[in-house]
Enzyme design. Structure first.
Site, PDB file in Angstrom:
ATOM      1  CD  GLU A  99      33.572  66.455  10.477  1.00 26.24           C
ATOM      2  OE1 GLU A  99      34.661  65.827  10.414  1.00 26.24           O
ATOM      3  OE2 GLU A  99      32.493  65.912  10.737  1.00 26.24           O
ATOM      4  CD1 TRP A 140      27.891  63.073  18.133  1.00 25.24           C
ATOM      5  CD2 TRP A 140      27.745  64.438  16.364  1.00 25.24           C
ATOM      6  NE1 TRP A 140      28.973  62.831  17.314  1.00 25.24           N
ATOM      7  CE2 TRP A 140      28.908  63.648  16.224  1.00 25.24           C
ATOM      8  CE3 TRP A 140      27.459  65.375  15.365  1.00 25.24           C
ATOM      9  CZ2 TRP A 140      29.769  63.761  15.130  1.00 25.24           C
ATOM     10  CZ3 TRP A 140      28.320  65.496  14.287  1.00 25.24           C
ATOM     11  CH2 TRP A 140      29.441  64.703  14.174  1.00 25.24           C
ATOM     12  CE1 TYR A 157      39.304  66.415   9.992  1.00 21.54           C
ATOM     13  CE2 TYR A 157      37.449  65.534   8.758  1.00 21.54           C
ATOM     14  CZ  TYR A 157      37.941  66.196   9.867  1.00 21.54           C
ATOM     15  OH  TYR A 157      37.079  66.642  10.839  1.00 21.54           O
ATOM     16  CD  GLU A 206      32.823  62.509   7.855  1.00 19.92           C
ATOM     17  OE1 GLU A 206      33.181  61.342   8.124  1.00 19.92           O
ATOM     18  OE2 GLU A 206      33.616  63.472   7.793  1.00 19.92           O
ATOM     19  CD1 TRP A 265      37.761  66.740  14.922  1.00 15.06           C
ATOM     20  CD2 TRP A 265      35.583  66.881  14.430  1.00 15.06           C
ATOM     21  NE1 TRP A 265      37.126  65.745  15.616  1.00 15.06           N
ATOM     22  CE2 TRP A 265      35.783  65.802  15.330  1.00 15.06           C
ATOM     23  CE3 TRP A 265      34.287  67.159  13.995  1.00 15.06           C
ATOM     24  CZ2 TRP A 265      34.733  64.999  15.797  1.00 15.06           C
ATOM     25  CZ3 TRP A 265      33.253  66.361  14.445  1.00 15.06           C
ATOM     26  CH2 TRP A 265      33.478  65.291  15.326  1.00 15.06           C
TER      27      TRP A 265
END
Length: 424
Positions: free
Chosen positions: A318, A85, A278, A201, A360
């Site tokens: 990710e 970030w 995910y 995202e 991640w």
């Protein structure tokens, strides 16, 4: 002989199908050419990790050793890229505590992160805002505008309101023009940075048509490129298909969030595509076998579309598996990593668009409060660490083969030129 034969076939495939021989001299920045990443004219793969916490931790000088330890451990396992970030809006220990006002101590933390990444040979993808409330996110931007008298009814007004967009554009300008107090290099001129990411995202559930996010990405990509043409740019999207490819929407895990993998990544200024995965979250009620099957189909479709429709590289920015999942085992996590890595490697060895994957998330020892179930502490996860290191080795072999082919072509050209001179 078997290995040599494979190497030659691979080199010929990559050379003939995918890469121009006349590549410009490198300047240390990672470039996207067609469906591939290049660094100084050579093929580049991003075998990497997420570590959102780097700036936050480095903003406290007493904790900077955690950043150094993470980079050291990553580099010894062949990891080459970290995504983190470059935002922290409002709240505790922020980077930006009000619109246009910055905390120098936190900015020095980000300076340190970039300097340490450079020291360990790791490139960075820096994300500029968050869709979610953690570290401020779009909600904080909207609240700042409300406090200035703007009538806003939704956090999605982040993507629409001119005042909010002005705040965000100013943040882009401030970060890209930042002078690093450790390296003496402006961020926009720093080769350590691989790419900027517009947002982690981005989602706009109030407009499932996708028009709002499409217009926002177009506007912000143009703004970034007006300041910095050295670095790559990506949007930060998760890869859900939208209105531009209705035939593909059946691949989505039943999520409608106003993004469009094809349309968003076709925007000029977006240099490469991203996808997240995910299956344990998205398909939590399904069994392990179904989730792996979904993962295979999800990655196949995105890699193929990046190569043949977008004609841009793609990163799986990710992925992971949570130890909080019912019946979790290290074997299951390793299987998911192997599945992801095999898809990337299979594409790469054919000269395809897959440019790498970033799991991640990476932590180092002594960071228990940052554990979210997906964490990998390399020293405590030997089997997963081996899977990661093996992928790094395999991708490096492809890179070396391409470099060898490129050197052979240079030699042939030089010999041909010499021959012409002698003939004259």
């Amino acid at each position: 002989m078997k290995h040599l034969g494979f190497a030659l076939i691979l080199a010929i495939l990559i050379h003939r199908q995918c890469f121009p021989i006349h590549v410009e001299a490198g300047d240390g920045f990672i470039r996207a050419r067609g469906a591939h990443f290049l660094l100084n004219g050579n093929l580049y793969f991003a075998n990497g990790f997420n570590a959102y916490w780097l700036m936050y931790m480095a903003s406290d000088p007493s904790q900077r050793s955690k950043v150094s330890a993470a980079f050291h451990e990553a580099s010894t396992h062949g990891l080459t890229v970290a995504r983190t970030w470059a935002f922290s809006d409002g709240g505790y220990r922020p980077l930006q505590y009000s619109p246009g006002s910055y905390n120098e101590q936190t900015f020095k933390g980000l300076d340190f992160v970039i300097a340490e990444a450079r020291r360990y040979g790791i490139k960075l993808i820096l994300s500029l805002a968050n869709n979610y409330d953690s570290f401020g996110g779009k909600k904080q931007y909207v609240n700042w505008a409300r406090s200035q008298g703007q009538y806003l009814t939704s956090d999605d007004d982040f993507f629409r309101n001119p005042v909010v967009k002005g705040y965000y554009k100013n943040h882009i300008r401030t970060v890209l023009n930042r002078y690093n107090s450790f390296t003496g290099i402006h961020y926009k001129d720093d080769q350590t940075i691989m790419a900027w990411e517009l947002m982690n995202e981005p989602r706009c559930t109030s407009d499932p048509s996708g028009r709002t996010i499409q217009a926002w990405i177009r506007e912000m990509a143009s703004h970034v490129k007006s300041i910095d043409r050295n670095h790559l740019l990506e949007a930060g999207i998760e890869g859900f298909y939208g209105q531009s490819t209705p035939q593909r929407k059946g691949l989505n895990p039943g999520i409608e969030i106003g993004t469009d993998f094809i349309a968003n990544n076709r925007i000029p200024g977006i240099d490469f595509a991203t996808v997240h995965s995910y299956p344990d979250q998205w398909l939590s009620s399904s069994n392990e076998q179904y989730q792996i099957s979904f993962l295979n189909n999800w990655l196949n479709a995105h890699i193929k579309d990046a190569q043949y429709i977008l004609r841009k590289p793609i990163l799986l920015t990710e992925f992971g598996k949570s130890r909080k999942d019912p019946g979790f085992s290290t074997y299951q996590r390793d299987l998911l990593f192997k599945t992801v890595y095999y898809k990337i490697y299979s594409s790469a060895k054919r000269g395809g668009a897959a440019g790498g994957g970033l799991f991640w998330q990476l932590l180092t020892e002594g960071m228990d409060s940052f554990r979210d179930g997906y964490e990998i502490v390399l020293s405590q996860s030997p089997s997963t660490a081996n899977v990661i290191a093996e992928q790094a080795h395999k991708l490096d072999q492809i890179r070396k083969i391409f470099a060898r082919m490129r050197n052979i072509e240079r030699w042939k050209r030089a010999r041909a030129i010499r021959g012409r001179h002698i003939g004259n």
